[in-house]
Every structure is written in C-alpha cells, then in structure tokens.
Design a protein around this motif. Structure first.
Motif, short mmCIF file in Angstrom:
data_model
loop_
_atom_site.label_atom_id
_atom_site.label_comp_id
_atom_site.label_asym_id
_atom_site.label_seq_id
_atom_site.Cartn_x
_atom_site.Cartn_y
_atom_site.Cartn_z
N CYS A 156 6.28 46.78 24.15
CA CYS A 156 6.51 46.08 22.90
C CYS A 156 6.57 44.57 23.16
N CYS A 157 6.57 43.81 22.07
CA CYS A 157 6.72 42.36 22.19
C CYS A 157 8.12 42.06 22.78
N PRO A 158 8.21 41.29 23.86
CA PRO A 158 9.51 41.07 24.50
C PRO A 158 10.45 40.19 23.67
N LYS A 159 9.91 39.54 22.63
CA LYS A 159 10.76 38.62 21.85
C LYS A 159 11.37 39.30 20.62
N CYS A 160 10.57 40.13 19.93
CA CYS A 160 11.08 40.76 18.69
C CYS A 160 11.05 42.29 18.75
N TYR A 161 10.58 42.84 19.87
CA TYR A 161 10.54 44.29 20.12
C TYR A 161 9.60 45.07 19.20
N GLU A 178 2.46 40.30 23.29
CA GLU A 178 3.30 39.66 22.26
C GLU A 178 2.69 39.94 20.89
N CYS A 179 3.53 39.90 19.86
CA CYS A 179 3.01 40.11 18.51
C CYS A 179 2.47 38.77 17.98
N GLU A 180 1.81 38.85 16.83
CA GLU A 180 1.16 37.67 16.27
C GLU A 180 2.18 36.56 15.94
N ASP A 181 3.36 36.95 15.50
CA ASP A 181 4.37 35.95 15.13
C ASP A 181 4.96 35.24 16.34
N CYS A 182 5.09 35.97 17.44
CA CYS A 182 5.79 35.39 18.61
C CYS A 182 4.85 34.69 19.59
N CYS A 183 3.56 35.05 19.57
CA CYS A 183 2.64 34.47 20.56
C CYS A 183 2.32 33.02 20.19
ZN LIG Z 1 7.19 39.48 18.48
#
Ligand SMILES: [Zn+2]
Length: 252
Positions: A156-161, A178-183
């Motif tokens: 999963c994305c390490p920032k928002c899971y 990473e997801c689109e919001d966090c990358c």
């Molecule tokens: Zn994320």
C-alpha cells in the motif's frame, strides 16, 4: 568429490580442447567448472552444453591467489531444453536471461535456490513454446530482482495506506508504491505510473508462489506497459546495458 545439480548459463573455450562452464546451482550460486577435453566429443558432451540442467561430480581446487574453481569429473544431463536450440527467438531470450543471472552473481548472492527454481521454470515454458516470450521475459526480470533482494513494497501507499486507486506510482529508487495524492515526483526518471491492471500483475509476479507464477494471461496492451516497467527495473538496479537484450529486440 562434490555432487551438485545446476544449469549451464555460460561457456568459453580454454586452450585448444578444454572449456570453462559457468553453472547456476542452488547451494553455491554460480560456479566455474573446468571441463577437460570439453571442446571435443567426450562422454560429458551432452551434459556440459549451454542451457542444459545436469548433475555434476566435481573436484574443488582452491588457488590461494585466485577464485575457487571446480574440475569436472563426470556429468549426466537431467533436462536438455532441446527446443531452445531450434528457435532464434527462444535462444536469444535464453541468452539474455543467462546474462542477467551471471550479472546477479556479481552482486554477491550465494543462495540461489529461488533463482534456480525461477530459471528452470522459465526455461521449461520457453522451451515448450506455449507462453509468450515477452511475458516470460517480464516475469523473469521482475521476479529475479525480487529474489535477489530488490522486492519493492507493493502492499500500500506508505503515507496514507491506500491499497488501490486508479493511478499509483512505483518509485524504483525508494522501493515502494505511492498513491496519486501522496506521490510528489510523478515525472521522476524511475517513477512508473501503474494503472489497476499493471499494479495487479506486478503484485502477482512479486508475491505469488512459483507454482502459480506463470498461470496468468495478460493483454498485448498490458504486456507493453509491463515490458517497459520490468526493463526499467533491470536498468535501475543493474546499471548495465545488455548486448543480448539488444539482439533479442532486433529480432522481435
Ligand atoms: Zn497515499
């Protein structure tokens, strides 16, 4: 005397009638074996050919100034992968995969159990010709890197899971998605955009048991994206351009 099974991934003539073979083994990684009379027809001819999986009886000689060498005493072929020799695409892909293994050895990996299993499975399907060579190539490239210590964290994305979204990004340098919001580095040289199906297939390659590894079918469009990604992952970690890959590309 040592008995080992292994796949011959490279050969080179030594003098007029001898040869040196490089053998991928589970227990000792890639070893160098000196074959006396190897360039002439001998009792060991079949079992010491390139891309043959054989059982070897070896004598180990340690030169205090040099690397460890083995001398061949006797050998017996276990699996010939005969069809590889009859097809230029299969043969050139086998040469590239063998190059990757040879290069991986330089990184200092000694336990090659998983790499040997992966290679024998890939050669089995390549030999039979029932799977797209491009798919076999991508699976091998990505899984090889996973098996030698470069398995990215794909959970999963390490920032928002977040586990899944329409677009996620594989950061090859950091080894995570990473997801689109966090990358924040979407245009980075080693940041690859993943749609849902590409993420699904790389999770499969990285995490599935070997028995089910090749049991997926993907579309030609997805294969193009996968090829781009797995070749990029090889480039990032090996920092090497392979002539065998260039040759394979020139005929496919
Ligand atoms: Zn994320």
């Amino acid at each position: 005397m040592i008995t080992l099974k292994g796949l011959i991934i490279r050969e080179a003539p030594k003098g007029e009638s001898n040869k040196l073979i490089h053998v991928l083994t589970a227990e000792r990684g890639v070893i160098s074996v000196y074959v006396r009379g190897g360039m002439k027809s001998t009792k060991n001819a079949a079992a010491t050919q390139l891309y043959v999986y054989s059982k070897f009886c070896l004598e180990k000689t340690v030169d205090p100034k040099g690397p460890i060498f083995y001398y061949l005493n006797s050998s017996e072929p276990e699996e010939m992968f005969y069809e590889l020799r009859l097809d230029v695409v299969k043969m050139s892909l086998a040469a590239y995969l063998a190059d990757l293994i040879y290069y991986a050895r330089i990184e200092g990996v000694s336990d090659m159990t998983e790499v040997l299993r992966l290679t024998l499975n890939t050669f089995y399907f390549l030999n039979r010709g029932q799977k797209d060579p491009e798919f076999l190539k991508s699976v091998f490239e990505f899984r090889l890197l996973c098996d030698i210590g470069f398995r990215p964290d794909l959970l999963c994305c390490p920032k928002c899971y977040k586990y899944l979204s329409d677009k996620m990004y594989l950061n090859m340098a950091e080894g995570y998605i990473e997801c689109e919001d966090c990358c924040t580095d979407k245009d980075g040289m080693y940041v690859y955009e993943l749609d849902r199906s590409l993420l699904h297939v790389i999770r499969h390659i990285a995490l599935t048991d070997l028995e089910r590894l090749f049991a997926v079918k993907i579309s030609a469009k997805l294969q193009l994206k996968l090829t781009n990604l797995t070749e990029g992952y090889i480039r990032y970690h090996f920092r090497e351009s392979f002539d065998t890959l260039k040759f394979y590309r020139s005929i496919t």
